[in-house]
Design a protein around this motif. Structure first.
Motif, mmCIF file in Angstrom:
data_model
loop_
_atom_site.group_PDB
_atom_site.id
_atom_site.type_symbol
_atom_site.label_atom_id
_atom_site.label_comp_id
_atom_site.label_asym_id
_atom_site.label_seq_id
_atom_site.Cartn_x
_atom_site.Cartn_y
_atom_site.Cartn_z
ATOM 1 N N LEU A 21 0.831 -1.203 0.000
ATOM 2 C CA LEU A 21 0.000 0.000 0.000
ATOM 3 C C LEU A 21 0.867 1.256 0.000
ATOM 4 O O LEU A 21 0.568 2.241 0.661
ATOM 5 C CB LEU A 21 -0.955 0.024 1.199
ATOM 6 N N ASP A 22 1.941 1.192 -0.749
ATOM 7 C CA ASP A 22 2.877 2.305 -0.848
ATOM 8 C C ASP A 22 2.451 3.192 -2.025
ATOM 9 O O ASP A 22 3.063 3.192 -3.082
ATOM 10 C CB ASP A 22 4.290 1.770 -1.048
ATOM 11 N N GLY A 23 1.364 3.902 -1.846
ATOM 12 C CA GLY A 23 0.817 4.759 -2.891
ATOM 13 C C GLY A 23 -0.224 4.027 -3.717
ATOM 14 O O GLY A 23 -0.314 2.798 -3.684
ATOM 15 N N PRO A 24 -1.022 4.791 -4.446
ATOM 16 C CA PRO A 24 -2.076 4.169 -5.248
ATOM 17 C C PRO A 24 -1.496 3.403 -6.438
ATOM 18 O O PRO A 24 -0.501 3.821 -7.024
ATOM 19 C CB PRO A 24 -2.919 5.358 -5.719
ATOM 20 N N GLY A 25 -2.112 2.307 -6.744
ATOM 21 C CA GLY A 25 -1.705 1.544 -7.913
ATOM 22 C C GLY A 25 -2.356 2.117 -9.155
ATOM 23 O O GLY A 25 -3.370 2.796 -9.080
ATOM 24 N N ARG A 26 -1.761 1.856 -10.281
ATOM 25 C CA ARG A 26 -2.343 2.295 -11.546
ATOM 26 C C ARG A 26 -3.484 1.361 -11.919
ATOM 27 O O ARG A 26 -3.325 0.140 -11.854
ATOM 28 C CB ARG A 26 -1.309 2.269 -12.653
ATOM 29 N N PRO A 27 -4.605 1.931 -12.365
ATOM 30 C CA PRO A 27 -5.713 1.064 -12.794
ATOM 31 C C PRO A 27 -5.301 0.083 -13.890
ATOM 32 O O PRO A 27 -5.732 -1.064 -13.885
ATOM 33 C CB PRO A 27 -6.769 2.059 -13.294
ATOM 34 N N SER A 28 -4.437 0.515 -14.802
ATOM 35 C CA SER A 28 -3.999 -0.384 -15.879
ATOM 36 C C SER A 28 -3.215 -1.570 -15.316
ATOM 37 O O SER A 28 -3.376 -2.708 -15.781
ATOM 38 C CB SER A 28 -3.158 0.368 -16.907
ATOM 39 N N ASN A 29 -2.383 -1.326 -14.299
ATOM 40 C CA ASN A 29 -1.636 -2.423 -13.676
ATOM 41 C C ASN A 29 -2.565 -3.360 -12.923
ATOM 42 O O ASN A 29 -2.384 -4.581 -12.948
ATOM 43 C CB ASN A 29 -0.566 -1.882 -12.731
ATOM 44 N N MET A 30 -3.560 -2.802 -12.240
ATOM 45 C CA MET A 30 -4.519 -3.632 -11.514
ATOM 46 C C MET A 30 -5.244 -4.563 -12.476
ATOM 47 O O MET A 30 -5.430 -5.746 -12.190
ATOM 48 C CB MET A 30 -5.513 -2.756 -10.742
#
Length: 128
Positions: A49-58
């Motif tokens: 949870l070290d910053g928001p993930g990219r939607p494309s990566n998710m």
């Protein structure tokens, strides 16, 4: 995401589901990175949870798990994973072999290592 699953990039359940799905399949972060075409660093950051993930990566991560037969589920009532066939049968067979090996049947050793962890029932409050 795929299959109608909608999760916010800041949803705290997503990293939990990613770590759990990796454990179920016996994948390292490197293996998930290879299968999803997402960098290992991005996966590590997402799981911490070290910053928001990219939607494309998710989306890529979920697609890699779905290809392996593990589906993410999330709705207003909760979240979880669904292990579909043939992955479910393979996991059951390996767990059964592991159980038999613990009882002294060495011929029944699992084909893949079974994670040495304990399942704990824990209530998690996600209300902030």
């Amino acid at each position: 995401m795929t299959a109608g699953i909608i999760m916010d990039v800041l949803d705290p359940s997503f990293p939990v589901l990613v770590r759990t799905a990796r454990a179920i399949l016996g994948w390292s972060q490197a293996a998930l990175a290879e299968r999803s075409k997402v960098s290992e660093t991005s996966i590590s950051r997402l799981e911490r949870l070290d910053g928001p993930g990219r939607p494309s990566n998710m989306k890529k991560i979920v697609a890699a798990f779905e290809k392996a037969g593990v589906r993410f589920q999330s709705d207003a009532k909760g979240f979880g994973l669904l292990v579909e066939e043939p992955s479910a049968s393979a996991i059951r067979a390996d767990v059964r072999k592991h159980q038999l090996a613990e009882k002294g049947d060495e011929a029944a050793a699992p084909s893949t290592p079974v994670p040495q962890s304990r399942v704990r029932r824990r209530r998690v409050n996600l209300d902030f």
